[in-house]
Design a protein around this motif. Sequence first.
Motif, short mmCIF file in Angstrom:
data_model
loop_
_atom_site.label_atom_id
_atom_site.label_comp_id
_atom_site.label_asym_id
_atom_site.label_seq_id
_atom_site.Cartn_x
_atom_site.Cartn_y
_atom_site.Cartn_z
N MET A 1 7.80 6.49 -68.83
CA MET A 1 8.03 5.23 -69.54
C MET A 1 7.65 4.05 -68.66
SD MET A 1 9.11 5.17 -72.61
CE MET A 1 10.03 3.74 -73.12
N PHE A 2 7.04 3.06 -69.28
CA PHE A 2 6.74 1.84 -68.54
C PHE A 2 8.02 1.05 -68.32
CE2 PHE A 2 4.99 -1.84 -66.98
CZ PHE A 2 5.35 -2.94 -67.73
N ARG A 3 8.22 0.63 -67.09
CA ARG A 3 9.44 -0.13 -66.78
C ARG A 3 9.03 -1.54 -66.35
NH1 ARG A 3 11.78 3.99 -62.60
NH2 ARG A 3 9.56 4.21 -62.30
N SER A 6 8.84 -2.60 -62.74
CA SER A 6 7.76 -2.06 -61.90
C SER A 6 6.58 -3.02 -61.88
CB SER A 6 7.28 -0.72 -62.45
OG SER A 6 8.36 0.17 -62.53
N LEU A 7 6.27 -3.58 -63.06
CA LEU A 7 5.18 -4.54 -63.16
C LEU A 7 5.48 -5.76 -62.30
CD1 LEU A 7 2.56 -5.53 -64.37
CD2 LEU A 7 3.84 -6.35 -66.34
N LEU A 10 4.92 -5.06 -58.70
CA LEU A 10 3.49 -5.01 -58.39
C LEU A 10 2.89 -6.41 -58.34
CD1 LEU A 10 2.14 -2.01 -60.42
CD2 LEU A 10 1.69 -2.48 -58.03
N LEU A 11 3.25 -7.22 -59.33
CA LEU A 11 2.68 -8.56 -59.38
C LEU A 11 3.10 -9.36 -58.15
CD1 LEU A 11 3.04 -9.44 -63.16
CD2 LEU A 11 0.94 -9.00 -61.86
N PHE A 14 1.01 -8.24 -55.23
CA PHE A 14 -0.36 -8.74 -55.23
C PHE A 14 -0.40 -10.23 -54.96
CE2 PHE A 14 -1.34 -4.64 -56.85
CZ PHE A 14 -2.65 -4.43 -56.43
N LEU A 20 0.51 -2.52 -51.72
CA LEU A 20 1.39 -1.60 -52.44
C LEU A 20 1.63 -0.39 -51.55
CD1 LEU A 20 2.75 -0.89 -55.13
CD2 LEU A 20 0.62 0.21 -55.79
N HIS A 21 0.55 0.24 -51.10
CA HIS A 21 0.66 1.35 -50.16
C HIS A 21 -0.19 1.04 -48.93
CE1 HIS A 21 2.72 3.92 -52.96
NE2 HIS A 21 1.83 3.64 -53.87
N SER A 104 -2.60 11.64 -56.35
CA SER A 104 -3.18 10.90 -57.47
C SER A 104 -3.19 11.72 -58.75
CB SER A 104 -4.62 10.49 -57.13
OG SER A 104 -5.41 11.64 -56.99
N HIS A 105 -2.57 12.88 -58.73
CA HIS A 105 -2.67 13.72 -59.93
C HIS A 105 -1.35 14.43 -60.18
CE1 HIS A 105 -3.24 16.93 -56.95
NE2 HIS A 105 -4.01 16.06 -56.36
N SER B 4 4.42 6.56 -66.65
CA SER B 4 3.51 6.15 -67.71
C SER B 4 3.08 4.72 -67.40
CB SER B 4 4.24 6.22 -69.05
OG SER B 4 3.40 5.72 -70.05
N GLN B 19 -5.19 5.75 -52.94
CA GLN B 19 -5.05 6.74 -54.00
C GLN B 19 -6.45 7.16 -54.41
OE1 GLN B 19 -3.13 5.56 -57.73
NE2 GLN B 19 -1.65 7.14 -57.22
#
Lengths: 105, 373
Positions: A1-3, A6-7, A10-11, A14, A20-21, A104-105, B4, B19
Amino acid sequence: MFRPHSLLVLLVCFCCGAPLHGQSLDLPSGPLQAKVTTACTECHSSRIIVQQRLGKGAWTKEVDKMVKWGALVPAADRDLFIEYLSSSFSPEKARAEMPRSVKSH
Amino acid sequence: MIPSLHPLLKWAIDQNPLQIAGEDDMIIRSDRFLDLETPPELLNSWITPVPHFFVRNHMHEPSSLEAQTWQLTIRGEVENPLVLTLRDLRKMTSHSVLNTLECAGNGRAFHQPHVPGIQWQKGAVGTAKFSGPALRDVLQKAGVKANGRHVMFRGLDEIPGKVPPFVRSIPIEKAIDDDTLIATHMNGSPLTKHHGFPARALVPGWVGAASCKWLSEITVLEKEFDGFFMKPGYRYPNHPLKPGDPLNADDSHILTSLNVKSIIVSPTDESLLKSGPLHVRGVAWAGEADVVKVEISTDSGVTWQLAKLGRDHAKYAWRMWSHSWEPDKPGVYAIWSRATDSQGRTQPDFAEWNPGGYLYSAIDKVKINVQAS
């Protein structure tokens, strides 16, 4: 689920320029930093530069090879490039530790 | 991990250079061009999983590659020049070769004085099952003329600036060897882009640079190709050089088979361990030769004990090995490993210095700190 938070995180990262990493490595500050970054990272990552530990003779060969291969280094800056690289990435410097990729997977 | 992704988050993640699609926990020597090294502790299986297999790119990967439109041209000193599609290759008999692939510059970081190039330590090496048609069968279809003595590979690497193209050749004798392939699969799955999708050369036992990725052209030549990546690139001096001396390309030879070499994958260097029995493990390989023994020293080379070689064995694949040992008391110890092969070669105390930093094969050493339990 998008939370949504989290955005937000991230913003903020940036906007602050915080990684981020971890992002591409900056070359050491100094009058040549911008010019060397532009000339070299046109083709490849700065990580290739920061892992080298070379004396002035070897850096001279590298700079001349890269100019032959298309790096845009003004003739008047050639010696300054060599000076900057050989003082920033000399054999006496500690080995550069490289990061690991994240899954990444 | 974010389960997601909102499109904006997805964009942000895609911009993160740490990544890398299909790669997991790899040491990033370079993110552009992509050069990824396997941490030694992940070289703990006979077959290296693709996400842990080292990646060596000299240039940018092809930006677009479609299986449906990809073509492989075979030309030069042949009777019938050919253009093959991926479907044509799939119709041919497929062969599989278990091969230890090692970058010629693996271990370059350990040379003194330092030499330029990607500063690989131990992990520009891995073992995989490569599958695809034999190069010999493709050459047979084209009909090599009597004067065809070398086979040149050209890939679809995207060339930055005026960098010479990554084009290399191998002698016809190696090209028509049963085990030299046009590989389309790795460990049973189609090659990933980082490993040369849709087809790469697989020149078993030889330095990785011989196994050109993203293959687009095979040209049969009368003479060895003499582009930059054949001369002065990937050459080894005919006579030992004084450290720091330049290569005289006219007094050197092209790299072919790998050296004999072992590495310790566990424990890792600078480990802190509790006292008690210790299981030392590693891998050893020898290019076109066979590993016949691996020896371990825990007293800086004064005495050596035979390690136990693993049962898995194939002509060009490394041998796993292990050795049980219990340190007498807490303290700092050095564990050394050295391999010997069927040609009588043994890993030397010190690698021969050369300006390219190629074929580093000195005895491997890890330092551990054993603490009281």
